[in-house]
Design a protein around this motif. Structure first.
Motif, PDB file in Angstrom:
ATOM      1  N   SER B 249       0.801  -1.214   0.000  1.00 49.54           N
ATOM      2  CA  SER B 249       0.000   0.000   0.000  1.00 49.54           C
ATOM      3  C   SER B 249       0.834   1.264   0.000  1.00 49.54           C
ATOM      4  CB  SER B 249      -0.908   0.014   1.233  1.00 49.54           C
ATOM      5  OG  SER B 249      -1.756  -1.094   1.194  1.00 49.54           O
ATOM      6  N   HIS B 250       2.113   1.144   0.293  1.00 52.48           N
ATOM      7  CA  HIS B 250       2.962   2.331   0.289  1.00 52.48           C
ATOM      8  C   HIS B 250       3.685   2.422  -1.059  1.00 52.48           C
ATOM      9  CE1 HIS B 250       5.997   5.240   1.467  1.00 52.48           C
ATOM     10  NE2 HIS B 250       5.283   5.481   2.566  1.00 52.48           N
ATOM     11  N   PRO B 251       3.754   3.602  -1.643  1.00 54.43           N
ATOM     12  CA  PRO B 251       4.417   3.722  -2.949  1.00 54.43           C
ATOM     13  C   PRO B 251       5.857   3.195  -2.917  1.00 54.43           C
ATOM     14  CG  PRO B 251       3.381   5.795  -2.333  1.00 54.43           C
ATOM     15  CD  PRO B 251       3.198   4.870  -1.174  1.00 54.43           C
ATOM     16  N   TYR B 252       6.515   3.360  -1.778  1.00 50.10           N
ATOM     17  CA  TYR B 252       7.900   2.884  -1.683  1.00 50.10           C
ATOM     18  C   TYR B 252       7.948   1.360  -1.722  1.00 50.10           C
ATOM     19  CZ  TYR B 252      12.558   2.019   0.134  1.00 50.10           C
ATOM     20  OH  TYR B 252      13.830   1.573   0.288  1.00 50.10           O
ATOM     21  N   ARG B 291      10.804  11.460  -3.799  1.00 52.83           N
ATOM     22  CA  ARG B 291      10.826  10.401  -4.808  1.00 52.83           C
ATOM     23  C   ARG B 291       9.423   9.893  -5.128  1.00 52.83           C
ATOM     24  NH1 ARG B 291      15.128   6.193  -2.413  1.00 52.83           N
ATOM     25  NH2 ARG B 291      15.403   5.474  -4.545  1.00 52.83           N
ATOM     26  N   CYS B 292       8.431  10.521  -4.557  1.00 58.04           N
ATOM     27  CA  CYS B 292       7.091   9.953  -4.673  1.00 58.04           C
ATOM     28  C   CYS B 292       6.298  10.596  -5.805  1.00 58.04           C
ATOM     29  CB  CYS B 292       6.336  10.127  -3.358  1.00 58.04           C
ATOM     30  SG  CYS B 292       4.755   9.275  -3.366  1.00 58.04           S
ATOM     31  N   ALA B 293       5.778   9.751  -6.694  1.00 56.19           N
ATOM     32  CA  ALA B 293       5.006  10.257  -7.822  1.00 56.19           C
ATOM     33  C   ALA B 293       3.599  10.665  -7.382  1.00 56.19           C
ATOM     34  CB  ALA B 293       4.922   9.193  -8.907  1.00 56.19           C
ATOM     35  N   LEU B 294       3.200  10.211  -6.219  1.00 55.00           N
ATOM     36  CA  LEU B 294       1.831  10.463  -5.785  1.00 55.00           C
ATOM     37  C   LEU B 294       1.720  11.617  -4.794  1.00 55.00           C
ATOM     38  CD1 LEU B 294       0.835   6.748  -5.074  1.00 55.00           C
ATOM     39  CD2 LEU B 294       0.525   8.040  -7.181  1.00 55.00           C
ATOM     40  N   ALA B 295       2.868  12.229  -4.507  1.00 56.41           N
ATOM     41  CA  ALA B 295       2.865  13.234  -3.439  1.00 56.41           C
ATOM     42  C   ALA B 295       1.841  14.331  -3.706  1.00 56.41           C
ATOM     43  CB  ALA B 295       4.256  13.833  -3.301  1.00 56.41           C
ATOM     44  N   VAL B 296       1.154  14.702  -2.670  1.00 61.79           N
ATOM     45  CA  VAL B 296       0.209  15.826  -2.736  1.00 61.79           C
ATOM     46  C   VAL B 296       0.679  16.854  -1.709  1.00 61.79           C
ATOM     47  CG1 VAL B 296      -1.765  14.508  -3.558  1.00 61.79           C
ATOM     48  CG2 VAL B 296      -1.273  14.593  -1.107  1.00 61.79           C
ATOM     49  N   ALA B 298      -0.418  17.915   0.941  1.00 64.11           N
ATOM     50  CA  ALA B 298      -0.582  17.508   2.340  1.00 64.11           C
ATOM     51  C   ALA B 298       0.622  16.696   2.826  1.00 64.11           C
ATOM     52  CB  ALA B 298      -1.859  16.696   2.502  1.00 64.11           C
ATOM     53  N   CYS B 299       1.292  15.984   1.896  1.00 60.89           N
ATOM     54  CA  CYS B 299       2.423  15.139   2.275  1.00 60.89           C
ATOM     55  C   CYS B 299       3.574  15.975   2.822  1.00 60.89           C
ATOM     56  CB  CYS B 299       2.915  14.346   1.080  1.00 60.89           C
ATOM     57  SG  CYS B 299       1.644  13.398   0.264  1.00 60.89           S
ATOM     58  N   ARG B 300       3.621  17.252   2.423  1.00 60.29           N
ATOM     59  CA  ARG B 300       4.709  18.117   2.873  1.00 60.29           C
ATOM     60  C   ARG B 300       4.383  18.779   4.198  1.00 60.29           C
ATOM     61  NH1 ARG B 300       7.695  18.686  -1.943  1.00 60.29           N
ATOM     62  NH2 ARG B 300       6.366  17.949  -3.632  1.00 60.29           N
ATOM     63  N   VAL B 303       4.016  14.444   9.015  1.00 57.46           N
ATOM     64  CA  VAL B 303       4.538  13.093   8.896  1.00 57.46           C
ATOM     65  C   VAL B 303       3.327  12.180   8.903  1.00 57.46           C
ATOM     66  CG1 VAL B 303       5.880  11.306  10.019  1.00 57.46           C
ATOM     67  CG2 VAL B 303       6.631  13.689  10.123  1.00 57.46           C
ATOM     68  N   PRO B 304       3.153  11.375   7.851  1.00 62.34           N
ATOM     69  CA  PRO B 304       1.950  10.533   7.830  1.00 62.34           C
ATOM     70  C   PRO B 304       1.945   9.572   9.008  1.00 62.34           C
ATOM     71  CG  PRO B 304       3.114  10.462   5.729  1.00 62.34           C
ATOM     72  CD  PRO B 304       3.999  11.185   6.686  1.00 62.34           C
ATOM     73  N   PRO B 305       0.829   9.471   9.707  1.00 59.99           N
ATOM     74  CA  PRO B 305       0.742   8.511  10.820  1.00 59.99           C
ATOM     75  C   PRO B 305       0.553   7.099  10.271  1.00 59.99           C
ATOM     76  CG  PRO B 305      -1.355   9.590  10.492  1.00 59.99           C
ATOM     77  CD  PRO B 305      -0.417  10.205   9.490  1.00 59.99           C
ATOM     78  N   ARG B 316       2.266   3.994   6.524  1.00 57.46           N
ATOM     79  CA  ARG B 316       2.443   5.422   6.745  1.00 57.46           C
ATOM     80  C   ARG B 316       2.403   6.143   5.402  1.00 57.46           C
ATOM     81  NH1 ARG B 316       4.671   7.552  11.438  1.00 57.46           N
ATOM     82  NH2 ARG B 316       5.416   6.005  12.941  1.00 57.46           N
ATOM     83  N   CYS B 317       1.239   6.335   4.886  1.00 56.20           N
ATOM     84  CA  CYS B 317       1.111   7.090   3.643  1.00 56.20           C
ATOM     85  C   CYS B 317      -0.268   7.700   3.618  1.00 56.20           C
ATOM     86  CB  CYS B 317       1.298   6.165   2.440  1.00 56.20           C
ATOM     87  SG  CYS B 317       0.905   6.987   0.877  1.00 56.20           S
ATOM     88  N   LEU B 318      -0.318   8.982   3.282  1.00 53.72           N
ATOM     89  CA  LEU B 318      -1.594   9.666   3.288  1.00 53.72           C
ATOM     90  C   LEU B 318      -2.516   9.130   2.204  1.00 53.72           C
ATOM     91  CD1 LEU B 318      -0.430  13.335   3.863  1.00 53.72           C
ATOM     92  CD2 LEU B 318      -1.301  11.691   5.525  1.00 53.72           C
ATOM     93  N   ARG B 319      -1.912   8.561   1.162  1.00 52.02           N
ATOM     94  CA  ARG B 319      -2.747   8.111   0.049  1.00 52.02           C
ATOM     95  C   ARG B 319      -2.842   6.584  -0.010  1.00 52.02           C
ATOM     96  NH1 ARG B 319      -1.711  11.119  -5.366  1.00 52.02           N
ATOM     97  NH2 ARG B 319      -3.767  10.160  -5.683  1.00 52.02           N
ATOM     98  N   ALA B 320      -2.630   5.959   1.126  1.00 57.41           N
ATOM     99  CA  ALA B 320      -2.640   4.499   1.140  1.00 57.41           C
ATOM    100  C   ALA B 320      -3.985   3.937   0.719  1.00 57.41           C
ATOM    101  CB  ALA B 320      -2.272   3.986   2.529  1.00 57.41           C
TER     102      ALA B 320
HETATM  103  S1  SF4 Z   1       2.500  10.321   2.168  1.00 59.80           S
HETATM  104 FE1  SF4 Z   1       2.500  11.338   0.209  1.00 59.80          FE
HETATM  105  S2  SF4 Z   1       4.676  11.525  -0.295  1.00 59.80           S
HETATM  106 FE2  SF4 Z   1       4.511  10.068   1.338  1.00 59.80          FE
HETATM  107  S3  SF4 Z   1       4.428   8.142   0.316  1.00 59.80           S
HETATM  108 FE3  SF4 Z   1       2.322   8.726   0.640  1.00 59.80          FE
HETATM  109  S4  SF4 Z   1       1.747   9.824  -1.181  1.00 59.80           S
HETATM  110 FE4  SF4 Z   1       3.956   9.660  -1.228  1.00 59.80          FE
END
Ligand code: SF4
Ligand SMILES: Nc1ncnc2c1ncn2[C@@H]1O[C@H](COP(=O)(O)OP(=O)(O)O)[C@@H](O)[C@H]1O
Ligand SMILES: [Mg+2]
Lengths: 327, 605
Positions: B249-252, B291-296, B298-300, B303-305, B316-320
């Motif tokens: 579920s995490h882009p990484y 490095r994230c293509a999905l960053a929005v 809010a990600c900046r 720290v995603p819980p 730990r990803c806001l877009r999981a």
């Molecule tokens: S929180 Fe945002 S930047 Fe971090 S992995 Fe998820 S989508 Fe990418």
């Protein structure tokens, strides 16, 4: 033939090869010594006797030095003589060199043994100690002290000690270490103190720093971290895991320093007027006594080669990786 | 991640909000890590190198490397609160309660001590209570238990044997937790498979919990019950292995999985974009943002819980929860050149020896222009000798090697400059081709000046271009080999080979020592060169999965002979030689993620 070589253990082969190499080095050194002192521009006899020498004296000397023979033949005779224990005679007083050199050799040996016997345990011990406490105050203190001493030239240390202990400040010790010819230095043991101290101070920082660096390498190694993670007690980590790995490098350090001391005595003996080989060499150079120069330089060189040879063999013996083949 | 009762005795390990930081407090190398382990459970920890895996693993023993300290959090193992103990008490508990298996036993075992001594001191720690003999320990890891073996020094054993000794040492005290740091990196597949089986068996039979650190997801898949993915010091995804691997579920995590070649699939690997973080968590935003293509936006901002996406699986990803961005692993088969193109290299009856020992017998094969031929086999089967013989580096080789209609003489010195330029060789160890006393840039430029007529003025630009190709930062140009990481050095060596525009590239285990993400980039680059520039390759590797993802044809070697050859697909799906079958069986694979039953239960996939 193949069978024969495989019958000898790889260890013996290694050691024999090392000994052969040492012998070869010695041979080459003997050539260097001989040719460096012998092949002088112009007439060797004139160089020895000086410009004002008369023709008969020159002729006599030429004969004594076999200057009429080809160089290779002279080298050969010289080498054979030395190998059979005939060191020749001094040009200055005509006495056998063996006799001249023997007591000086003894004196220098006494100085060397005393110095190493005192310095090595102390420097090695403190080096290990500083490494174990690296970064702390005791380590910094020792390291800085070693650095300061190391930055002083040996004659400065020698003269400084004379000023402090023998002349200006207090006069507890004799400023020069002369002993009458023929008497043993042990008859006046006090004369040994300052030369030994000087040589010790000269060599201490060197050994200390090398041992400290070696030991730190060992302590920062993966296998020491592993020993920590295995939960071994501190003493076991230090004495069983760390020290055995520092032995081989330490032997090399000690060998280097012994070799260095052999040269260092030349200066120190000169400063203190101590009747050792070094002083003998200085005297011989001043009076252009070729045969004596050759013998002493050869002795120093031989010492150097032997020490390194011994160090290498001991290193082979204490390093499992060199000592054993594959299981 | 969820709240854990620190006194829960059913859990062997419980770590809460752990932070490991540099003593100057500038970097948090491990940040806010919470995890727990049951007896007998294996937790896989994966991530690129530099992500903090080793730091985390060591912290579980209460140990920090020089310059680091545990800044916050609690570590409880088997009822003892390690994070509260002083040095001497920790030292008493280590080796008894928690044990460690190092990455490289060749340097972690003491070279001056016999195996017996090093094993026995692990038992002594254990006290008199138990009656385990050294022989039992060695039998546990399937090592010979004779006096001869115990009497040996580490340098007398092979890498696989050493690793098993290290494992025996760890299990000796029957600890509650064992931390294993990349214990099979650097071993060949069959040894690795042995070691993995041993670890699994021992953990099960002795009810020991284990943390298994690796950069290779495929390895973790074959051993761990649960998997934690670490990025920049944080656990970004953790859950049952099958759930993490088959439904990341995490882009990484997804990128990491795409970077690992799968032995069961023909998909090519794709590398991770951007540079791995150089250590330390970002305390203000998601560390993966660059490095994230999905960053929005809010990600900046935060720290995603860690939020559960399924029971026991947290991310730990806001877009999981955003599922639409998930696409299938690309199934792109490198194109086959078929019989259309001409033969570039024709090897006839090549034999080679080292002294009296014959290493290669009667090697005969052809490589067509533009194709990549993989060479696989166990260690010692002659792969490297073959590669070196073709490169002209093995003097004692006989037979005919015809390259583009003319016979290649052996010995690079006897070949003309154009032949030397045209055929490039990349070593297993990049030290072989980089001069330790020259900057990387100078080493790479030397190849240009010696083998091509590129004018001096253009060389720097060409070097930079080559660096860019292999994803080396331009700043590396003035650095020396020892100042680079292993992966960077290997890439510099590749740049040195590519800069002269070779037609035929011989690669000998070039990715074996690399992180999967770096490996993926290099594989991508080589694939691209092959497709777009018609580069021909001989690709030697013990890793079948890697070979499968790049080579159209494959040669299987054993005892210096080619025992099987053919199209990669055909050979791997329908192996005829016994070695091929063994290699296939030993290869770590995704599909053996252990908790297969979990998949059914939770209806994943
Ligand atoms: S929180 Fe945002 S930047 Fe971090 S992995 Fe998820 S989508 Fe990418
Ligand atoms: N003693 C140390 N002092 C400062 N930084 C360190 C130290 N050890 C490791 N690091 C840094 O911490 C990060 C994580 O290292 P490590 O835990 O070894 O990662 P991994 O095992 O995942 O490769 C790296 O960026 C590394 O440079
Ligand atoms: Mg690591």
């Amino acid at each position: 033939m193949l069978k024969f070589t495989s019958a000898i253990s790889p260890l013996m082969t290694l050691i024999c090869r090392r000994i052969a190499f040492g012998a070869l080095t010695l041979l080459i050194l003997s050539m260097l010594v001989f040719f460096a002192t012998e092949i002088l521009p112009g007439d060797a006899a004139r160089v020895v006797l000086g410009r004002a020498a008369n023709e008969t004296a020159l002729q006599a000397l030429r004969e004594q030095l076999h200057l009429d023979e080809p160089v290779a033949a002279r080298y050969w005779h010289w080498l054979v003589n030395i190998c059979t224990g005939d060191f020749g005679t001094s040009l200055v007083n005509g006495r056998p060199i063996a006799e001249l050199v023997a007591s000086r050799l003894m004196n220098s040996a006494v100085l060397l043994v005393l110095t190493t016997g005192l310095t090595i345990p102390l420097a090695v011990g403190l080096g290990v100690f500083a490494a174990l406490r690296r970064g702390r105050r005791s380590d910094s203190f020792l390291s800085v002290a070693a650095l300061v001493v190391a930055s002083l030239p040996e004659f400065v240390i020698g003269i400084g000690l004379i000023i402090v202990f023998a002349t200006v400040v207090v006069q507890w010790l004799p400023p020069v270490s002369m002993v009458p010819p023929g008497t043993s230095v042990f008859a006046r043991p006090l004369v040994l103190v300052l030369p030994t101290l000087t040589l010790g101070l000269v060599s201490f920082p060197y050994i200390f720093r090398m041992i400290r660096a070696t030991m730190i390498d060992v302590l920062e190694s993966d296998y020491m971290e592993m020993a920590t993670l295995k939960g071994l007690p501190r003493w076991r980590m230090t004495f069983v895991h760390a020290l055995p790995n520092a032995v081989a490098p330490a032997i090399q350090v000690v060998a280097l320093m012994l070799a260095y001391l052999a040269g260092g005595t030349v200066m120190i003996e000169y400063v203190f007027g101590y009747a050792g080989l070094g002083q003998g060499l200085m005297n011989a150079i001043q009076s252009r006594d070729m045969p004596v120069i050759q013998v002493i330089v050869l002795l120093l060189a031989a010492f150097y080669v032997l020490v390194n040879l011994a160090a290498d063999i001991v290193t082979i013996l204490v390093t499992p990786k060199l000592r054993t083949g594959t299981w | 991640m969820q709240l854990i009762d620190p006194c829960d005795e059913t859990r062997t390990v419980s770590v809460k909000n752990l932070r490991v930081e540099t003593t100057d407090n500038l970097k948090q190398l491990v940040e806010d890590v919470s995890l727990e382990l049951l007896p007998g459970e294996i937790l896989g920890v994966v991530g690129e190198s530099g992500s903090g895996k080793t730091t985390l693993g060591l912290a579980l023993l209460g140990h920090c490397r020089r310059g680091l300290r545990i800044g916050a959090g609690t570590i409880r193992v088997g009822g003892e609160l390690l994070s509260d103990k002083g040095p001497s008490e920790l030292q008493r508990l280590r080796g008894r309660l928690v044990c460690y298996v190092p990455q490289d036993p060749a340097t972690a075992l003491n070279p001056a001590l016999r195996i017996r001594t090093q094993l026995a001191e692990c038992l002594d720690k254990n006290g008199s209570g138990r009656n385990i003999s050294l022989e039992d320990l060695l039998e546990d890891v399937m090592l010979p238990s004779g006096a001869g073996f115990l009497h040996a020094f580490p340098h007398q054993l092979s890498g696989g044997q050493l690793q098993r000794v290290a494992i025996a040492m760890a299990f000796a005290a029957r600890p509650r937790l064992i931390v294993m740091d990349e214990p099979t990196t650097g071993l060949d597949v069959s040894t690795q498979s042995h070691v993995l089986k041993t670890v699994r068996r021992l953990c099960e039979s002795h009810r020991v919990a284990a943390v298994y650190v690796s950069h290779d997801i495929a390895v973790v898949a074959s051993i761990a019950n649960r998997t934690a993915v670490v990025y920049a010091g944080r656990i970004v995804e953790m859950g049952p292995t099958a759930s993490v691997l088959f439904d990341p579920s995490h882009p990484y995590t997804r990128a990491l999985i795409r970077a690992v070649p799968d032995i069961d699939s023909t998909a090519t690997v794709s590398g991770l974009a951007g540079q791995a973080p150089d250590g330390g968590a970002d305390l203000k935003r998601c560390s993966f943002v660059p490095r994230c293509a999905l960053a929005v936006p809010a990600c900046r901002a935060t720290v995603p819980p860690a939020v559960p996406v399924r029971p026991g699986h947290e991310v730990r990803c806001l877009r999981a929860a955003d599922r639409e961005h998930i696409h299938e692993r690309s199934r792109l088969l490198p194109e086959e050149t078929g019989s259309r193109s001409n033969t570039l290299l024709d090897v006839r009856q090549l034999t080679a020896s080292h002294g009296n020992a014959k290493i290669l017998h009667d090697i005969t094969f052809k490589i067509r222009a533009g194709e990549c031929v993989g060479v696989v086999g166990t260690s010692g089967s002659g792969k490297t000798t073959l590669a070196r013989s073709l490169a002209g580096l093995h003097e004692d080789a006989r037979g005919q090697v015809i390259y583009r209609d003319s016979e290649l003489v052996s010995g690079t010195r006897n070949r003309d400059a154009d032949a030397r330029r045209s055929i490039q060789y990349i070593f297993q160890s990049p030290y072989g081709s980089l001069n330790p006393r020259r900057s990387i840039g100078a080493s790479v430029a030397t190849a240009l000046s010696q083998l091509t007529t590129v004018p001096a003025a253009e060389r720097r630009a060409r070097v930079l271009k080559a660096f860019d190709q292999v994803a080396l930062p331009a700043s590396a140009i003035d650095r020396f080999p020892h100042e680079l990481s292993g992966g960077q050095r290997q890439r510099a060596a590749i740049a040195r080979a590519l800069i002269v525009d070779p037609d035929f590239l011989i690669c000998d285990e070039i990715t074996s020592a690399l992180d999967v993400s770096v490996q993926a980039r290099i594989m991508e680059l080589l694939g691209e060169l092959q497709r777009e520039h018609g580069l021909t390759m001989l690709f030697v590797s013990h890793n079948l999965a890697v070979v499968r993802s790049i080579a159209q044809r494959v040669l299987v070697m054993q005892h210096g002979r080619i025992v099987e050859s053919g199209l990669t697909e055909a050979v791997l799906t329908n192996p005829s030689a016994a070695v091929t079958r063994q290699l296939l069986q030993d290869a770590p694979r995704f599909s053996c993620a252990r908790s297969a039953e979990y998949l059914e239960e939770h209806d994943v996939v």
